[in-house]
Design an enzyme around this catalytic site. Structure first.
Site, mmCIF file in Angstrom:
data_model
loop_
_atom_site.group_PDB
_atom_site.id
_atom_site.type_symbol
_atom_site.label_atom_id
_atom_site.label_comp_id
_atom_site.label_asym_id
_atom_site.label_seq_id
_atom_site.Cartn_x
_atom_site.Cartn_y
_atom_site.Cartn_z
ATOM 1 N N ARG A 95 0.851 -1.191 0.000
ATOM 2 C CA ARG A 95 0.000 0.000 0.000
ATOM 3 C C ARG A 95 0.888 1.243 0.000
ATOM 4 N NH1 ARG A 95 -3.204 -2.691 -1.797
ATOM 5 N NH2 ARG A 95 -5.274 -3.292 -1.068
ATOM 6 N N ASP A 132 5.255 0.010 -7.034
ATOM 7 C CA ASP A 132 4.022 -0.266 -7.762
ATOM 8 C C ASP A 132 2.877 0.528 -7.158
ATOM 9 O OD1 ASP A 132 2.526 -1.815 -9.778
ATOM 10 O OD2 ASP A 132 1.541 -2.729 -8.053
ATOM 11 N N GLU A 152 -1.237 8.287 -5.502
ATOM 12 C CA GLU A 152 -1.396 7.680 -6.829
ATOM 13 C C GLU A 152 -2.844 7.650 -7.312
ATOM 14 O OE1 GLU A 152 -0.398 3.508 -6.775
ATOM 15 O OE2 GLU A 152 -1.860 3.084 -5.193
ATOM 16 N N HIS A 203 0.168 0.235 -10.030
ATOM 17 C CA HIS A 203 -0.670 -0.671 -9.238
ATOM 18 C C HIS A 203 -1.064 -1.907 -10.063
ATOM 19 C CE1 HIS A 203 -2.965 -0.169 -5.290
ATOM 20 N NE2 HIS A 203 -3.065 -1.450 -5.606
#
Length: 338
Positions: A241, A265, A270, A302
């Site tokens: 996260r 990621d 984001e 993500h």
């Protein structure tokens, strides 16, 4: 079921599961909406029994209360994380919240190592240089992972997969977890140490913690103080996260020459970028723009979960959750409670 934030691949995997009706089927109908769930779109759920949402949907208190007014009794998360849902509001409104506790831990762990090695060996730069007919090796120096120390922060299913990958590279693996798993120690996979020792000793730090707010939580677990404990040449990867890392602290450290490689990621801030095409517009998100300045940092959007096997598992577990709720069966670890 009102299905928010729909992508083509969602239709592919979910529609196959609900096409049949009758005994032994999921007995569900899905209405797909391209828009994400939020205050402006919650009204689309009017008359539906359930909504199905993803990590970038907004299920804050005002949204949950609106869903309650619309008659929704169930929020289905097609993901493991549930920090975007106000569980207390859901409880007060009598809405059950179910998630996908696990789908493919291999997908996430394999992506973590992939982008870590991309950052370590500067593969993103190498690809661009060769495309420009530049075959020089300047700026591409990496580090061996063999004989290095890997620190796995969070040793659940995904963390265990990452630990095994690191072990396969010939690394010594350290683990840190609020609930240590002695079986992993017994099999010789890793050694549990304190958070401080892991941060000091690790050459590679991989984050696999849930996002937990409040005192002793994991929000901004990686901050100015914890970064200061790390080696200057450390490699850091986050596929869990975004808010586990304080982005301002990370940027300050990068400016000072900390980190051989950083692979993200997920990152705090984001949300407005995830799963959108902004190739024709300027990036106005300050954190995103600043992170992209650093040549040793790799960003992906993500996508660690995004394999065929994981998508299939997510669809099946989500629909099993819906059926269990609909038929009054045991909900198990899928249920999220305040």
């Amino acid at each position: 079921m009102a299905f928010f934030g729909t992508k083509d691949y969602d239709r592919t995997f979910f529609s196959e599961l609900v096409k049949d009706k009758g005994q032994g089927t999921y007995n569900s109908d899905i209405k797909y909406f391209d828009s994400q769930l939020g205050p402006e779109t919650a009204g689309l759920a009017q008359g539906y029994d359930a909504v199905c949402i993803f990590v970038n949907d907004n299920a804050s208190r005002p949204v949950v209360e609106k869903l309650h007014e619309c008659g929704v009794k169930l929020i289905l998360l097609r993901c493991a994380g549930f920090n975007n849902v106000d569980l207390q509001a859901a409880k007060e409104c009598g809405i059950t919240v179910l998630r996908v506790p696990a789908y493919s831990p291999y997908a996430v762990a394999e992506h973590a190592m992939a982008i870590l090695q991309e950052a370590n060996r500067r593969l993103h730069k190498a690809y661009t240089k060769v495309k420009d007919n530049n075959f020089a090796l300047s700026g591409l120096l990496g580090l061996d992972l063999h004989n290095k120390v890997a620190g796995i922060m969070g040793t659940g299913k995904i963390g265990q997969c990452m630990a095994r990958i690191c072990k396969g590279y010939g690394m010594t693996v350290l683990g840190w977890d609020a609930y240590p798993n002695q079986a992993l120690v017994d099999e010789g996979l890793l050694t549990y140490v304190s958070k401080e020792e892991l941060l000091k000793r690790a050459d590679l730090i991989s984050l696999h913690c849930p996002l937990i707010m409040g005192d002793n939580g994991t929000y901004h677990l990686i901050n100015d103080e914890t970064i200061a404990l790390m080696k200057d040449t450390v490699m850091l990867v986050n596929t869990s996260r975004g808010p586990i890392i304080d982005p301002e602290a990370l940027i300050r450290a990068l400016k000072q020459g900390k980190f051989h490689a950083v692979a993200l990621d997920v990152y705090e801030g984001e949300d407005n970028n995830v799963y959108t095409d902004k190739s024709d517009v300027a990036i106005t998100n300050d954190i995103t723009a600043r992170l992209q300045m650093f040549p040793q940092l790799v960003l992906t959007s993500h996508q660690a979960f995004f394999t065929r096997e994981a998508l299939q598992a997510i669809a099946v577990v989500t629909m099993e959750n819906a059926r269990n709720f609909n038929e009054g069966n045991e909900l198990g670890s899928a249920e999220c409670k305040a």
